[in-house]
Design a protein around this motif. Structure first.
Motif, PDB file in Angstrom:
ATOM      1  N   ASN A   8      -8.755  73.771  27.766  1.00 42.39           N
ATOM      2  CA  ASN A   8      -8.206  72.512  28.026  1.00 42.39           C
ATOM      3  C   ASN A   8      -8.194  72.307  29.666  1.00 42.39           C
ATOM      4  N   SER A  11     -11.427  71.728  31.057  1.00 37.65           N
ATOM      5  CA  SER A  11     -12.076  70.516  31.004  1.00 37.65           C
ATOM      6  C   SER A  11     -11.433  69.333  31.663  1.00 37.65           C
ATOM      7  N   LEU A  12     -10.099  69.551  31.797  1.00 35.93           N
ATOM      8  CA  LEU A  12      -9.208  68.771  32.731  1.00 35.93           C
ATOM      9  C   LEU A  12      -9.760  68.873  34.254  1.00 35.93           C
ATOM     10  N   TYR A  15     -13.035  67.183  34.770  1.00 37.16           N
ATOM     11  CA  TYR A  15     -12.779  65.863  34.758  1.00 37.16           C
ATOM     12  C   TYR A  15     -12.371  65.204  35.885  1.00 37.16           C
ATOM     13  N   PHE A  16     -11.299  65.778  36.495  1.00 37.97           N
ATOM     14  CA  PHE A  16     -10.824  65.464  37.769  1.00 37.97           C
ATOM     15  C   PHE A  16     -11.648  65.608  38.985  1.00 37.97           C
ATOM     16  N   LEU A  18     -14.936  65.344  38.666  1.00 38.54           N
ATOM     17  CA  LEU A  18     -15.951  64.324  38.630  1.00 38.54           C
ATOM     18  C   LEU A  18     -15.319  62.761  38.904  1.00 38.54           C
ATOM     19  N   ILE A  19     -14.035  62.691  38.732  1.00 34.53           N
ATOM     20  CA  ILE A  19     -13.468  61.516  39.369  1.00 34.53           C
ATOM     21  C   ILE A  19     -13.328  61.370  40.753  1.00 34.53           C
TER      22      ILE A  19
END
Length: 53
Positions: A8, A11-12, A15-16, A18-19
């Motif tokens: 988890n 993946s976070l 995700y951050f 990429l943002i």
């Protein structure tokens, strides 16, 4: 389930990241910077004296 917590967090993190990269690229390409070389190039060719050529 504590065994799944590292996945988890991974993946976070992805995700951050990429943002973050997406917002930086949008910010970089959203502005049009006018370079001074192109604007001064036309004026300097007109104002040149023949002695300097």
């Amino acid at each position: 389930m504590p065994q799944m917590a590292p996945l988890n967090w991974l993946s976070l993190l992805i995700y951050f990241i990429l943002i973050f990269l997406l917002t930086n690229s949008i910010n970089f390409y959203s502005f049009l910077y006018h370079s001074k070389a192109t604007s001064m190039g036309k004026k300097s060719q007109i104002e040149l004296n023949w002695k300097w050529l």
